[in-house]
Design a protein around this motif. Sequence first.
Motif, PDB file in Angstrom:
ATOM      1  N   LYS A 186       0.841  -1.207   0.000  1.00 39.75           N
ATOM      2  CA  LYS A 186       0.000   0.000   0.000  1.00 39.75           C
ATOM      3  C   LYS A 186       0.873   1.253   0.000  1.00 39.75           C
ATOM      4  N   ALA A 187       1.975   1.252   0.749  1.00 37.16           N
ATOM      5  CA  ALA A 187       2.893   2.391   0.783  1.00 37.16           C
ATOM      6  C   ALA A 187       3.469   2.641  -0.610  1.00 37.16           C
ATOM      7  N   LYS A 188       3.833   1.574  -1.313  1.00 39.01           N
ATOM      8  CA  LYS A 188       4.369   1.717  -2.666  1.00 39.01           C
ATOM      9  C   LYS A 188       3.325   2.333  -3.595  1.00 39.01           C
ATOM     10  N   GLN A 189       2.094   1.834  -3.517  1.00 43.63           N
ATOM     11  CA  GLN A 189       1.017   2.363  -4.360  1.00 43.63           C
ATOM     12  C   GLN A 189       0.785   3.850  -4.090  1.00 43.63           C
ATOM     13  N   GLN A 190       0.742   4.218  -2.809  1.00 45.32           N
ATOM     14  CA  GLN A 190       0.509   5.615  -2.444  1.00 45.32           C
ATOM     15  C   GLN A 190       1.621   6.512  -2.975  1.00 45.32           C
ATOM     16  N   THR A 191       2.859   6.051  -2.895  1.00 41.20           N
ATOM     17  CA  THR A 191       3.994   6.863  -3.332  1.00 41.20           C
ATOM     18  C   THR A 191       3.985   7.035  -4.846  1.00 41.20           C
ATOM     19  N   ILE A 192       3.735   5.962  -5.573  1.00 44.12           N
ATOM     20  CA  ILE A 192       3.676   6.050  -7.039  1.00 44.12           C
ATOM     21  C   ILE A 192       2.534   6.971  -7.457  1.00 44.12           C
ATOM     22  N   THR A 193       1.409   6.894  -6.743  1.00 44.53           N
ATOM     23  CA  THR A 193       0.287   7.797  -7.021  1.00 44.53           C
ATOM     24  C   THR A 193       0.699   9.244  -6.791  1.00 44.53           C
ATOM     25  N   LYS A 194       1.429   9.483  -5.706  1.00 44.99           N
ATOM     26  CA  LYS A 194       1.874  10.847  -5.404  1.00 44.99           C
ATOM     27  C   LYS A 194       2.807  11.373  -6.485  1.00 44.99           C
ATOM     28  N   PHE A 195       3.723  10.536  -6.975  1.00 46.18           N
ATOM     29  CA  PHE A 195       4.631  10.972  -8.025  1.00 46.18           C
ATOM     30  C   PHE A 195       3.872  11.499  -9.240  1.00 46.18           C
ATOM     31  N   GLY A 196       2.809  10.797  -9.591  1.00 46.35           N
ATOM     32  CA  GLY A 196       2.147  11.121 -10.849  1.00 46.35           C
ATOM     33  C   GLY A 196       2.959  10.566 -12.003  1.00 46.35           C
ATOM     34  N   PRO A 197       2.359  10.481 -13.193  1.00 48.80           N
ATOM     35  CA  PRO A 197       3.052   9.833 -14.321  1.00 48.80           C
ATOM     36  C   PRO A 197       4.334  10.531 -14.756  1.00 48.80           C
ATOM     37  N   LYS A 198       4.395  11.863 -14.662  1.00 49.41           N
ATOM     38  CA  LYS A 198       5.579  12.590 -15.145  1.00 49.41           C
ATOM     39  C   LYS A 198       6.802  12.282 -14.289  1.00 49.41           C
ATOM     40  N   ILE A 199       6.640  12.301 -12.975  1.00 46.49           N
ATOM     41  CA  ILE A 199       7.769  12.044 -12.084  1.00 46.49           C
ATOM     42  C   ILE A 199       8.053  10.542 -11.995  1.00 46.49           C
ATOM     43  N   ALA A 200       6.986   9.736 -11.889  1.00 50.36           N
ATOM     44  CA  ALA A 200       7.159   8.282 -11.732  1.00 50.36           C
ATOM     45  C   ALA A 200       7.954   7.685 -12.882  1.00 50.36           C
ATOM     46  N   GLY A 201       7.713   8.164 -14.078  1.00 49.07           N
ATOM     47  CA  GLY A 201       8.423   7.631 -15.241  1.00 49.07           C
ATOM     48  C   GLY A 201       9.928   7.783 -15.130  1.00 49.07           C
ATOM     49  N   GLN A 202      10.384   8.793 -14.401  1.00 48.27           N
ATOM     50  CA  GLN A 202      11.814   9.051 -14.296  1.00 48.27           C
ATOM     51  C   GLN A 202      12.452   8.472 -13.031  1.00 48.27           C
ATOM     52  N   VAL A 203      11.683   8.348 -11.937  1.00 46.78           N
ATOM     53  CA  VAL A 203      12.321   7.952 -10.661  1.00 46.78           C
ATOM     54  C   VAL A 203      11.818   6.626 -10.088  1.00 46.78           C
ATOM     55  N   GLU A 204      10.887   5.965 -10.759  1.00 48.27           N
ATOM     56  CA  GLU A 204      10.281   4.754 -10.177  1.00 48.27           C
ATOM     57  C   GLU A 204      11.306   3.660  -9.887  1.00 48.27           C
ATOM     58  N   ASP A 205      12.266   3.466 -10.791  1.00 54.10           N
ATOM     59  CA  ASP A 205      13.277   2.414 -10.581  1.00 54.10           C
ATOM     60  C   ASP A 205      14.137   2.709  -9.355  1.00 54.10           C
ATOM     61  N   GLU A 206      14.583   3.961  -9.237  1.00 53.27           N
ATOM     62  CA  GLU A 206      15.395   4.347  -8.072  1.00 53.27           C
ATOM     63  C   GLU A 206      14.579   4.239  -6.791  1.00 53.27           C
ATOM     64  N   PHE A 207      13.311   4.631  -6.878  1.00 53.45           N
ATOM     65  CA  PHE A 207      12.443   4.525  -5.701  1.00 53.45           C
ATOM     66  C   PHE A 207      12.354   3.073  -5.238  1.00 53.45           C
ATOM     67  N   SER A 208      12.110   2.160  -6.182  1.00 46.41           N
ATOM     68  CA  SER A 208      11.942   0.736  -5.836  1.00 46.41           C
ATOM     69  C   SER A 208      13.219   0.122  -5.281  1.00 46.41           C
ATOM     70  N   SER A 209      14.380   0.560  -5.774  1.00 47.39           N
ATOM     71  CA  SER A 209      15.628  -0.066  -5.337  1.00 47.39           C
ATOM     72  C   SER A 209      16.266   0.612  -4.126  1.00 47.39           C
ATOM     73  N   ILE A 210      16.031   1.911  -3.936  1.00 50.18           N
ATOM     74  CA  ILE A 210      16.702   2.633  -2.849  1.00 50.18           C
ATOM     75  C   ILE A 210      15.751   3.003  -1.708  1.00 50.18           C
ATOM     76  N   ILE A 211      14.637   3.644  -2.044  1.00 55.53           N
ATOM     77  CA  ILE A 211      13.751   4.213  -1.018  1.00 55.53           C
ATOM     78  C   ILE A 211      12.804   3.167  -0.430  1.00 55.53           C
ATOM     79  N   LEU A 212      12.179   2.364  -1.291  1.00 54.35           N
ATOM     80  CA  LEU A 212      11.175   1.404  -0.798  1.00 54.35           C
ATOM     81  C   LEU A 212      11.729   0.431   0.243  1.00 54.35           C
ATOM     82  N   PRO A 213      12.932  -0.130   0.061  1.00 54.94           N
ATOM     83  CA  PRO A 213      13.463  -1.015   1.121  1.00 54.94           C
ATOM     84  C   PRO A 213      13.625  -0.296   2.462  1.00 54.94           C
ATOM     85  N   ASN A 214      13.981   0.991   2.423  1.00 59.24           N
ATOM     86  CA  ASN A 214      14.109   1.758   3.667  1.00 59.24           C
ATOM     87  C   ASN A 214      12.747   2.023   4.307  1.00 59.24           C
TER      88      ASN A 214
END
Length: 203
Positions: free
Chosen positions: A79-107
């Motif tokens: 649910k936290a991942k879904q909320q964060t991707i929703t917050k990014f919106g498509p413009k930001i998510a397209g550029q940072v989603e991979d880094e978010f999943s590998s760096i931020i989400l584990p933290n």
Amino acid sequence: MKLWMRKLVVVLVTIATLGIYTPSALLQVDAEENKDTFSSNTDVNESVSESAEAEKIDFNFERAEEYSIDSVLNQLTEKAKQQTITKFGPKIAGQVEDEFSSIILPNIEAVLQTIVEDSATADNFTYLEITEDPAKGYGERIFNVYDRKKEQNIAKFHVRRDHRPLEGYYFNFHYHISSDGFKEHHDIGEIYWDKNTPPKWMA
């Protein structure tokens, strides 16, 4: 309707329903005659009740699995991942989603694990949930961790835009906890955006 037609309909209905209705008095007589047969089927009844008990145990086991610490943690993380991707919106998510999943989400998951384990000592972990919609525009809020039993927020997860001269923009992820009145910033990590201003959240 003519009389002969009515009689014909009654006869046809009687034939069609023959054997479907049995008077209860006949059933009682039949049951008394077959008493011995029923008593010999005791083993069958016991095996049926044992299988019903086994189903009950399996069901309780599944419910226990549903509310294990790991399953609650997995639900909160998803649910936290879904909320964060929703917050990014498509413009930001397209550029940072991979880094978010590998760096931020584990933290984030590590912080959620600590919250769940702390709540587990009081058996409150099953009452934890992710609440609040992400803030649009320039708001920092991503989601809150809420305890339904205590009816209060346990933690608030935010993302802030940091502009560093000559470097550019960073997304700083952090959280606040109830134990210090949500005053302290507890860092989770950051992602570099660009030298250009990022679009608004959820854009």
